[in-house]
Design a protein around this motif. Structure first.
Motif, mmCIF file in Angstrom:
data_model
loop_
_atom_site.group_PDB
_atom_site.id
_atom_site.type_symbol
_atom_site.label_atom_id
_atom_site.label_comp_id
_atom_site.label_asym_id
_atom_site.label_seq_id
_atom_site.Cartn_x
_atom_site.Cartn_y
_atom_site.Cartn_z
ATOM 1 N N MET A 172 -14.278 -8.467 18.926
ATOM 2 C CA MET A 172 -14.821 -7.312 19.631
ATOM 3 C C MET A 172 -16.221 -6.987 19.132
ATOM 4 S SD MET A 172 -11.485 -4.782 19.559
ATOM 5 C CE MET A 172 -12.352 -3.508 20.492
ATOM 6 N N GLU A 173 -17.079 -6.600 20.038
ATOM 7 C CA GLU A 173 -18.413 -6.153 19.640
ATOM 8 C C GLU A 173 -18.285 -4.922 18.746
ATOM 9 O OE1 GLU A 173 -22.576 -4.419 21.577
ATOM 10 O OE2 GLU A 173 -20.979 -5.178 22.873
ATOM 11 N N GLY A 174 -18.915 -4.975 17.588
ATOM 12 C CA GLY A 174 -18.918 -3.826 16.688
ATOM 13 C C GLY A 174 -17.893 -3.872 15.580
ATOM 14 N N ILE A 175 -16.953 -4.847 15.624
ATOM 15 C CA ILE A 175 -15.935 -4.970 14.581
ATOM 16 C C ILE A 175 -16.186 -6.271 13.805
ATOM 17 C CG2 ILE A 175 -13.480 -5.157 14.025
ATOM 18 C CD1 ILE A 175 -14.349 -2.421 15.109
ATOM 19 N N ILE A 176 -16.481 -6.161 12.506
ATOM 20 C CA ILE A 176 -16.779 -7.368 11.724
ATOM 21 C C ILE A 176 -15.630 -7.780 10.815
ATOM 22 C CG2 ILE A 176 -19.275 -6.992 11.811
ATOM 23 C CD1 ILE A 176 -19.123 -5.910 8.939
ATOM 24 N N SER A 177 -14.654 -6.883 10.625
ATOM 25 C CA SER A 177 -13.528 -7.229 9.757
ATOM 26 C C SER A 177 -12.337 -6.344 10.080
ATOM 27 C CB SER A 177 -13.926 -7.050 8.287
ATOM 28 O OG SER A 177 -12.811 -7.215 7.431
ATOM 29 N N ALA A 178 -11.175 -6.985 10.334
ATOM 30 C CA ALA A 178 -9.922 -6.265 10.553
ATOM 31 C C ALA A 178 -8.895 -6.845 9.584
ATOM 32 C CB ALA A 178 -9.444 -6.415 11.994
ATOM 33 N N ASN A 179 -8.287 -5.998 8.781
ATOM 34 C CA ASN A 179 -7.449 -6.475 7.686
ATOM 35 C C ASN A 179 -6.088 -5.791 7.656
ATOM 36 O OD1 ASN A 179 -9.729 -7.916 5.934
ATOM 37 N ND2 ASN A 179 -10.525 -5.945 6.631
ATOM 38 N N PHE A 180 -5.063 -6.601 7.398
ATOM 39 C CA PHE A 180 -3.719 -6.092 7.137
ATOM 40 C C PHE A 180 -3.361 -6.442 5.703
ATOM 41 C CE2 PHE A 180 0.883 -7.557 7.186
ATOM 42 C CZ PHE A 180 1.395 -6.299 6.891
ATOM 43 N N PHE A 181 -3.002 -5.426 4.933
ATOM 44 C CA PHE A 181 -2.560 -5.642 3.559
ATOM 45 C C PHE A 181 -1.037 -5.488 3.507
ATOM 46 C CE2 PHE A 181 -7.020 -4.657 3.084
ATOM 47 C CZ PHE A 181 -7.423 -5.604 2.156
ATOM 48 N N ILE A 182 -0.366 -6.593 3.171
ATOM 49 C CA ILE A 182 1.099 -6.607 3.146
ATOM 50 C C ILE A 182 1.630 -5.632 2.107
ATOM 51 C CG2 ILE A 182 3.129 -8.048 2.662
ATOM 52 C CD1 ILE A 182 1.323 -10.474 3.478
ATOM 53 N N CYS A 183 1.013 -5.618 0.931
ATOM 54 C CA CYS A 183 1.333 -4.828 -0.257
ATOM 55 C C CYS A 183 1.905 -5.737 -1.343
ATOM 56 C CB CYS A 183 2.273 -3.643 0.002
ATOM 57 S SG CYS A 183 4.040 -4.004 -0.092
ATOM 58 N N HIS A 184 1.974 -5.207 -2.551
ATOM 59 C CA HIS A 184 2.632 -5.891 -3.670
ATOM 60 C C HIS A 184 3.836 -5.034 -4.029
ATOM 61 C CE1 HIS A 184 3.486 -8.049 -7.246
ATOM 62 N NE2 HIS A 184 3.017 -7.145 -8.075
ATOM 63 N N ALA A 185 5.021 -5.549 -3.708
ATOM 64 C CA ALA A 185 6.236 -4.744 -3.759
ATOM 65 C C ALA A 185 6.666 -4.362 -5.169
ATOM 66 C CB ALA A 185 7.373 -5.489 -3.058
ATOM 67 N N TRP A 186 6.248 -5.136 -6.184
ATOM 68 C CA TRP A 186 6.735 -4.888 -7.549
ATOM 69 C C TRP A 186 5.683 -4.154 -8.377
ATOM 70 C CZ3 TRP A 186 7.166 -9.523 -4.909
ATOM 71 C CH2 TRP A 186 8.434 -9.721 -4.342
ATOM 72 N N ASN A 187 5.182 -3.102 -7.764
ATOM 73 C CA ASN A 187 4.096 -2.315 -8.308
ATOM 74 C C ASN A 187 4.422 -0.877 -7.923
ATOM 75 O OD1 ASN A 187 1.479 -0.873 -8.071
ATOM 76 N ND2 ASN A 187 0.545 -2.840 -8.508
#
Length: 476
Positions: free
Chosen positions: A212-227
């Motif tokens: 998409m114009e205007g979006i340079i990075s889209a991120n999903f962070f799963i997480c670290h469950a043992w934290n």
């Protein structure tokens, strides 16, 4: 254009009782930092003057001691104090570092950096997809780009992408304010493998949004469950090209959050999941080799100590059916020291097990000292010697005993330890999902549902600090 580069990488497991110290990190400084980072080639191609700071990385382990964090943070800040006229900062961090008495190590470091450089100089980060990002981390950073592979094989590529995004932002004098949203869910890493659904579709969605114009990075962070912290949950992080696209980034963040959360029930284990006894039985029945058994509750790549002797005890007492079996590796510094005092080929009796808990009870072994070798590191330190090992051969069972916690994630880890991976029918590793090189040769992956600091049944973990309510505990 002058850019400071560096890396401070640690994934903390708060259920591991052993704190992480300075000595647990591989550290390089100066020019060698540039050699460790793929971002270097991007900066050189763009004519950037690189100002290297530190490269400090450690295998996942317990909470980072305050003095260890201070040691590395001071080294990084000292570079900023010497170079006042910089145009940007690029770093490779993890996203789930927890520091004693401080909390999020990444957030603490970014706050310190901003105190020295203000808010006009852009900061770009490469982050692990298993990051637990603090709610306000997006206020201190401009660009984030996360890994797009699980198991991780794309760190160099991601480093290059986040580096180029920083160069472009500086060149265009772009003002960037990212968007962030946390999700009320915790997903164990072994339920989110990149080649399988739903993560495969999520990765495709990220690519689509970044077109998409205007979006340079889209991120999903799963997480670290043992934290076990207030930041332990999945999250979405979207970066616009400039401030003019901030409203679009907010909209995309909500869209992506809904897309991911709606698929939360689809995250499932990809390997064959068996209880420990069944895992050993199934492995020994295998017609092809090698079969890998992941000691998932003692997964040192996710921060467990690597001390569990549960599977070792079971294998020692099992009929191996003429199968050649390797356990790689049990961390017991005292047992290692005893073995290391003998010559290869000598018969040795030793107790292996630190007795730190009910899963690390000492196991009496008597066999031939087969080999001595090196223990290798993690991330971009897989060729660095971080410890030593001895291998004891008890008939058809070989056991690698290490003088520190670590995991065998590449074929070279086995070679440098003094064993040949092709010799074995069954190999026990202190991992969850298999890392790429091992997965490529495995004929069967078994996820043994063992107890420990990385117990996979997270709904049964006694969390104290995570945000509530959350899936899969309170939320359906």
């Amino acid at each position: 254009m002058k850019i400071v580069t560096g890396c401070l990488y640690h994934e903390t497991n708060t259920f591991n009782p052993f704190p992480t110290t300075v000595d647990d990190f591989v550290l390089v400084e100066g020019k060698e930092v540039e050699e460790r980072l793929a971002s270097t080639e991007v900066f050189e191609k763009n004519g950037v003057e690189i100002i290297p700071s530190i490269y400090a990385t450690a295998l996942s382990s317990g909470i980072v001691k305050k003095e260890a964090y201070r040691h590395f943070a001071d080294k990084f800040i000292s570079v900023l104090e010497k170079h006042k006229d910089i145009d940007g900062i690029w770093m490779h961090l993890h996203g789930s570092m927890v520091v004693e008495e401080i909390g999020s190590g990444e957030l603490a470091l970014l706050k310190e950096i901003r105190q020295h450089i203000g808010y006009e100089i852009p900061i770009s980060l490469t982050l692990d997809i298993h990051g637990n990002l603090a709610e306000d981390l997006h206020e201190y950073v401009n660009i984030v780009y996360s890994y797009r592979t699980v198991p991780h094989v794309d760190q160099p590529e991601v480093e290059r992408i986040s580096a180029q995004l920083l160069v472009d932002a500086i060149a265009h004098q772009a003002k960037i304010r990212p968007s962030f949203k946390s999700l009320p869910m915790i997903i164990p890493g072994e339920k989110a493998v990149g080649a399988s659904e739903p993560l495969r579709s999520i990765f495709n969605k990220l690519k689509e949004l970044e077109q998409m114009e205007g979006i340079i990075s889209a991120n999903f962070f799963i997480c670290h469950a043992w934290n076990d912290t207030e930041n332990t949950r999945s999250s979405i992080f979207v970066v616009p090209e400039s401030e003019a696209y901030k409203a679009l980034a907010d909209k995309v963040t909500e869209e992506l959050a809904a897309f991911v959360y709606d698929r939360r029930h689809e995250f499932e284990f990809q390997a064959k999941v068996l209880e420990p006894v069944e895992a050993i039985q199934r492995a020994l029945e295998g017609a092809s080799k090698p079969v890998f058994i992941s000691d998932s509750g003692d997964n040192s790549t996710a921060g467990a100590p690597g001390m569990s002797t549960l599977l070792l005890q079971m294998l020692r007492d099992s009929d191996l059916k003429d199968k050649k079996v390797l356990v790689s590796a049990v961390y017991d510094a005292e047992a290692f020291q005893k073995l290391n005092g003998h010559q290869i080929g000598e018969k040795v009796a030793v107790k292996v097990g630190t007795d730190m808990d009910e899963y690390s009870k000492p196991v009496e072994l008597e066999g031939i000292l087969k080999s001595k070798g090196d223990l290798l590191g993690y991330l971009n330190a897989t060729n660095d010697k971080v410890g030593e090992v001895c291998t004891l051969s008890i008939g058809n069972l070989d056991v690698i005993i290490a003088n520190r916690g670590d995991s065998f994630i590449t074929i070279n880890h086995f070679t440098r330890a003094g064993v040949e991976i092709e010799d074995y029918d069954v190999i026990v590793v202190k991992q969850g999902y298999l890392f790429d090189e091992l997965s490529a040769i495995s004929k069967l992956d078994i996820l043994a549902m063992t107890p420990g600091s990385t117990y996979q049944r997270i709904e049964n973990i006694d969390y104290k600090n995570i945000p509530r309510p959350i899936f899969p505990m309170e939320l359906a």
